[in-house]
Design an enzyme around this catalytic site. Sequence first.
Site: not given
Ligand code: ADP
Length: 303
Positions: A31-32, A88, A167, A227, A256-258
Amino acid sequence: MTNRFVAIGECMVEMAPTVEGTYSMGFAGDTLNTAWYARRMFPANWDVSYLTAVGTDAVSDRMVAFMQDSGITTDPIQRRTDKTVGLYMIQLTNGERSFAYWRSDSAARCLAADIAHVEKVLAPAKIVYFSGITIAVLPEADRTAFLAAVGRARAKGATVVFDPNLRPRLWPDVVTMCNSIMDAAAVCDIALPSYEDEASYFGDKTPDDTAERYRKAGCGLVVVKNGPEEVVCVSGEGRTVVPVQPVAIVVDTTAAGDSFNAGFLAAYCEGVALEQAVQAGVRLAGAVIGARGALVDRAETAA
Ligand code: ADP
């Protein structure tokens, strides 16, 4: 008028290995991370605040100073004389990253102990943002009180946004995790789940299954990340699918998700259409995974 985005959760000390074989200290947490990117992506007429609990020791002071230096409002942060922050450590073994955590007695676990304080912080919020990790670290009674306070803020007009961030290691068992996640979904307007996690623990067969489950729980809008695969959005107005541009070299997918959540919300909450707002999230996440670390300084300009 200032609009207020309030993120709630746990920030930890991060010890990351350096090429010299030592460790460098930073600060991060789901969240941060979103608050950090939100501060960069939301326009200046938005206040970005963080609600957590930390200690009164030197490392807690450094954490709060780090947030302040990043432009995050730290007034909501509570100080506990009897606790300190969680930590961590990232370990590299043949190029593979693994994480070890020291967070089981962190101050952040007390962030909802004073529910009147939480209520006061949420009252002026336009957006309330929290995650499955936020509720995972709370004692059960505090979790119930916290979700009730979020529900009251929502009833008074705040938009509540939730990233389930599953998690299982933070929960006593998977059933408790899944039940608590759906309890949280019941007080939310927007859910931002990641399909892979949801499929693993809820048994969803497609991203549409994930969207439908959160919609049924009461979320008006569900944006399912997956992803590198397309983002599936479902709301009362229908289904929107947004492609993800491939990233040439994926360096580090941490946050990526954050970061997606921050890029998306900054656009969506300013009235940008759903598809374009999702594209903003995709662009920011793409820039973040192209560089090392959770908090990538130049990602917002790349996005
Ligand atoms: P989290 O980090 O929460 O597991 P995701 O893996 O689903 O989330 O990825 C979140 C977002 O990051 C995706 O919707 C996409 O926009 C981007 N993303 C993640 N992995 C890739 C990748 N290999 N190539 C391009 N964009 C990516």
